[in-house]
Scaffold this motif. Structure first.
Motif, PDB file in Angstrom:
ATOM      1  N   ALA A  13       0.809  -1.212   0.000  1.00  0.00           N
ATOM      2  CA  ALA A  13       0.000   0.000   0.000  1.00  0.00           C
ATOM      3  C   ALA A  13       0.847   1.269   0.000  1.00  0.00           C
ATOM      4  O   ALA A  13       0.326   2.366  -0.233  1.00  0.00           O
ATOM      5  CB  ALA A  13      -0.925   0.001   1.220  1.00  0.00           C
ATOM      6  N   GLN A  14       2.149   1.125   0.229  1.00  0.00           N
ATOM      7  CA  GLN A  14       3.033   2.294   0.199  1.00  0.00           C
ATOM      8  C   GLN A  14       3.064   2.880  -1.219  1.00  0.00           C
ATOM      9  O   GLN A  14       2.994   2.143  -2.218  1.00  0.00           O
ATOM     10  CB  GLN A  14       4.458   1.890   0.585  1.00  0.00           C
ATOM     11  CG  GLN A  14       4.634   1.506   2.034  1.00  0.00           C
ATOM     12  CD  GLN A  14       4.709   2.710   2.938  1.00  0.00           C
ATOM     13  OE1 GLN A  14       5.218   3.763   2.561  1.00  0.00           O
ATOM     14  NE2 GLN A  14       4.180   2.573   4.135  1.00  0.00           N
ATOM     15  N   PRO A  15       3.181   4.178  -1.372  1.00  0.00           N
ATOM     16  CA  PRO A  15       3.381   4.744  -2.708  1.00  0.00           C
ATOM     17  C   PRO A  15       4.630   4.145  -3.345  1.00  0.00           C
ATOM     18  O   PRO A  15       5.599   3.830  -2.651  1.00  0.00           O
ATOM     19  CB  PRO A  15       3.551   6.243  -2.438  1.00  0.00           C
ATOM     20  CG  PRO A  15       2.968   6.467  -1.082  1.00  0.00           C
ATOM     21  CD  PRO A  15       3.173   5.212  -0.314  1.00  0.00           C
ATOM     22  N   TYR A  16       4.605   3.997  -4.659  1.00  0.00           N
ATOM     23  CA  TYR A  16       5.765   3.383  -5.313  1.00  0.00           C
ATOM     24  C   TYR A  16       7.038   4.156  -5.043  1.00  0.00           C
ATOM     25  O   TYR A  16       8.139   3.582  -4.986  1.00  0.00           O
ATOM     26  CB  TYR A  16       5.517   3.257  -6.825  1.00  0.00           C
ATOM     27  CG  TYR A  16       5.716   4.524  -7.611  1.00  0.00           C
ATOM     28  CD1 TYR A  16       6.972   4.863  -8.124  1.00  0.00           C
ATOM     29  CD2 TYR A  16       4.659   5.406  -7.848  1.00  0.00           C
ATOM     30  CE1 TYR A  16       7.162   6.035  -8.845  1.00  0.00           C
ATOM     31  CE2 TYR A  16       4.846   6.574  -8.567  1.00  0.00           C
ATOM     32  CZ  TYR A  16       6.093   6.883  -9.065  1.00  0.00           C
ATOM     33  OH  TYR A  16       6.283   8.031  -9.778  1.00  0.00           O
ATOM     34  N   VAL A  17       6.929   5.475  -4.838  1.00  0.00           N
ATOM     35  CA  VAL A  17       8.133   6.266  -4.573  1.00  0.00           C
ATOM     36  C   VAL A  17       8.759   5.885  -3.236  1.00  0.00           C
ATOM     37  O   VAL A  17       9.986   5.964  -3.070  1.00  0.00           O
ATOM     38  CB  VAL A  17       7.823   7.773  -4.625  1.00  0.00           C
ATOM     39  CG1 VAL A  17       7.505   8.212  -6.049  1.00  0.00           C
ATOM     40  CG2 VAL A  17       6.679   8.136  -3.678  1.00  0.00           C
ATOM     41  N   ALA A  18       7.941   5.461  -2.286  1.00  0.00           N
ATOM     42  CA  ALA A  18       8.474   5.049  -0.988  1.00  0.00           C
ATOM     43  C   ALA A  18       9.225   3.724  -1.112  1.00  0.00           C
ATOM     44  O   ALA A  18      10.309   3.549  -0.533  1.00  0.00           O
ATOM     45  CB  ALA A  18       7.338   4.933   0.024  1.00  0.00           C
ATOM     46  N   ARG A  19       8.644   2.789  -1.862  1.00  0.00           N
ATOM     47  CA  ARG A  19       9.344   1.511  -2.072  1.00  0.00           C
ATOM     48  C   ARG A  19      10.641   1.747  -2.844  1.00  0.00           C
ATOM     49  O   ARG A  19      11.685   1.166  -2.535  1.00  0.00           O
ATOM     50  CB  ARG A  19       8.452   0.515  -2.801  1.00  0.00           C
ATOM     51  CG  ARG A  19       7.205   0.106  -2.002  1.00  0.00           C
ATOM     52  CD  ARG A  19       6.603  -1.169  -2.553  1.00  0.00           C
ATOM     53  NE  ARG A  19       6.264  -1.064  -3.968  1.00  0.00           N
ATOM     54  CZ  ARG A  19       5.123  -0.583  -4.442  1.00  0.00           C
ATOM     55  NH1 ARG A  19       4.187  -0.157  -3.608  1.00  0.00           N
ATOM     56  NH2 ARG A  19       4.887  -0.536  -5.750  1.00  0.00           N
ATOM     57  N   ALA A  20      10.575   2.603  -3.866  1.00  0.00           N
ATOM     58  CA  ALA A  20      11.774   2.889  -4.657  1.00  0.00           C
ATOM     59  C   ALA A  20      12.868   3.520  -3.797  1.00  0.00           C
ATOM     60  O   ALA A  20      14.062   3.218  -3.970  1.00  0.00           O
ATOM     61  CB  ALA A  20      11.423   3.808  -5.825  1.00  0.00           C
ATOM     62  N   ALA A  21      12.472   4.354  -2.856  1.00  0.00           N
ATOM     63  CA  ALA A  21      13.468   5.012  -2.002  1.00  0.00           C
ATOM     64  C   ALA A  21      14.214   3.993  -1.144  1.00  0.00           C
ATOM     65  O   ALA A  21      15.430   4.100  -0.943  1.00  0.00           O
ATOM     66  CB  ALA A  21      12.791   6.049  -1.119  1.00  0.00           C
TER      67      ALA A  21
END
Length: 485
Positions: free
Chosen positions: A64-72
């Motif tokens: 459920a995390q925004p993809y930008v958070a996973r990418a970070a």
């Protein structure tokens, strides 16, 4: 600051934090010296059951995390591999027997895999579909949920991170079972890197253990996809068990890769490439050049030069200035030696090598190798270069396709178009014209055919999306339709 400080992990497994494993502890043994380097926690099947449940719960919030958070998180992990490259490489040298350049290569690849996975998180994940009805129709990729990663000892960082990183980037949790012989460099390293990178607790579990632990990973109902790298025999067992539970399994298995050397090559350059393909990391690489198929016009010179190269390669403790370190353990060494001696008994000529001191096996060249010789038909996984002579391209194709493996193929020739035409006649997952067989990049599809695996399931956005997501059909209407019931 040390990433792998013993106090943080010694004697423990990583499962929603550092905890004791139900199977106790095991020593981390240095193959080159037999010294005990540390102790690791060892998991039991009950630990897998617990980890799978925790992973399934943690995965929902992670996805459920925004993809930008996973990418970070993936970008930070990649940076940590760079910052701690020397410390990680030192463990690889001592625990796996890798020479320093190969160890440093693995840390570099790990960083690149994490950076590529960070970009994967932003990839388009679906498509709009045409529909005959007044609605929006689409196909989208959704995480599988929990992925199981079972990785081997020979390149423990590369062969695990290429599944762990994309699986996490796409919103999955991961349960990883490293080979217990490389539980630090193939397990603890990932736990510590992603812990420091900010991955939420419970999303990644690292459980060193035996075959029963691997079977538990396959059987756990929460784990829906298995990424397995290992021998063909073990892969068949994993596939059979996964089939019973209706699970998807991605298999990257053994290899018996051919290097076809045509008669127009620069001989010294060709021999150098062939020697690297067979002897790098003591031949303990799935893509290793396991068969040298050499045109008869240059075969005698090729064998002499290959033997000369082999005899110049220093073998010994990988912490020193050597080209080859040890075989991982006595069982693997004895298997390699049995293949060499059995091949000589079957008619092959031992040109050089064929001896060992402890776990240090001398680079070995076998000539007069025919298809009925064990070294031709079997995956060797040791520093052995069998040479087989061919007389024309049709015979080269017959020899190249005379085993059930299909991982990598190298073709050395000045006529590049002839090389491409020849490659089209040999079923294989990877083809390298004017290079040896050991090649890999994070953005390139990787996988073998036949006894080498189930095709390209690693590398590149398309393969990773296919491997670690499910396709879901979604329709949306503006108004609820009326039905005649």
């Amino acid at each position: 600051m040390s990433l792998l400080e013993l106090a943080a992990w010694q004697g423990l497994i990583h499962s929603d934090g550092w905890v004791e494993g139900s199977a106790g502890q095991a020593p981390v043994v240095e193959p080159a010296t037999g010294a005990e380097l540390a102790r690791v926690g060892v998991a039991a099947p009950s630990d897998v059951s617990r980890a799978a449940r925790l992973a399934a719960n943690a995965q929902r919030d992670w996805a459920a995390q925004p993809y930008v958070a996973r990418a970070a998180v993936l970008r930070r992990a990649g940076q940590l591999f760079i910052e701690h490259a020397q410390e990680i490489a030192a463990w690889l040298v001592r625990e796996s027997g890798a020479v320093r350049p190969f160890a440093e290569f693995q840390t570099q690849v790990a960083a690149e895999e994490c950076f590529a996975a960070a970009a994967l998180a932003a990839e388009p994940y679906g498509q709009l579909l045409r529909t005959a009805l007044p609605r929006l129709s689409m196909a989208r990729r959704v995480p599988v949920g929990v992925a199981g990663v079972i990785a081997p000892f020979n390149a423990p960082i590369v062969l695990a991170i290429r599944a762990i990183a994309p699986a996490l980037a796409l919103g999955n949790a991961v349960v990883c079972k490293p080979d217990p012989r490389t539980a630090v460099s193939g397990g603890v390293v990932f736990a510590r890197v992603f812990e420091e990178a900010g991955l939420p607790a419970g999303v990644l579990h690292v459980l060193p253990g035996d075959a029963a632990v691997g079977a538990a990973v396959v059987e756990a109902p929460e784990i829906r996809v298995i990424a397995f790298t290992g021998s063909t025999g073990a892969g068949r067992a994993v596939a059979g068990l996964a089939a019973k539970h209706l699970k998807r399994v991605h298999l990257e298995l053994g290899g018996n890769s051919a290097l076809i050397v045509l008669d127009d090559v620069d001989l010294e350059t060709a021999v150098s490439a062939g020697a690297f393909g067979s002897f790098n990391h003591a031949g303990q690489i799935c893509m290793a050049t396991s068969r040298h198929l050499v045109h008869h016009a240059v075969a005698d010179d090729y064998v002499r030069a290959l033997a000369a190269h082999a005899e110049k390669l220093p073998v010994g403790d990988p912490t020193g200035p050597v080209a080859l370190g040890p075989i991982i353990d006595a069982g693997q060494r004895d298997r390699v030696h049995a293949l060499v001696t059995g091949s000589v008994e079957a008619g092959a000529e031992l040109v050089t090598g064929g001896t060992y001191d402890g776990l240090f096996y001398q680079p070995t060249v076998l000539a007069a190798v025919t298809p009925d010789v064990p070294a031709f038909s079997s995956e060797i996984f040791g520093p052995v270069a069998p040479v087989t002579v061919f007389h024309d391209l049709d015979e080269a194709v017959r020899l190249a396709t005379a085993t059930p493996y299909g991982l990598s193929l190298g073709i050395l020739t000045r006529d590049v178009m002839a090389g491409l035409a020849l490659a089209e006649r040999v079923p294989t997952g990877l083809v390298h014209i004017n290079d040896q067989t050991v090649n890999d990049e994070p953005n390139a599809p990787f996988g073998g055919l036949g006894d080498s695996g189930t095709g390209s399931r690693h590398g590149g956005a398309a393969a990773n999306l296919e491997a670690f997501t499910e396709t879901q059909w979604v329709t949306v209407r503006g108004d609820l339709p009326q039905y005649p019931f």
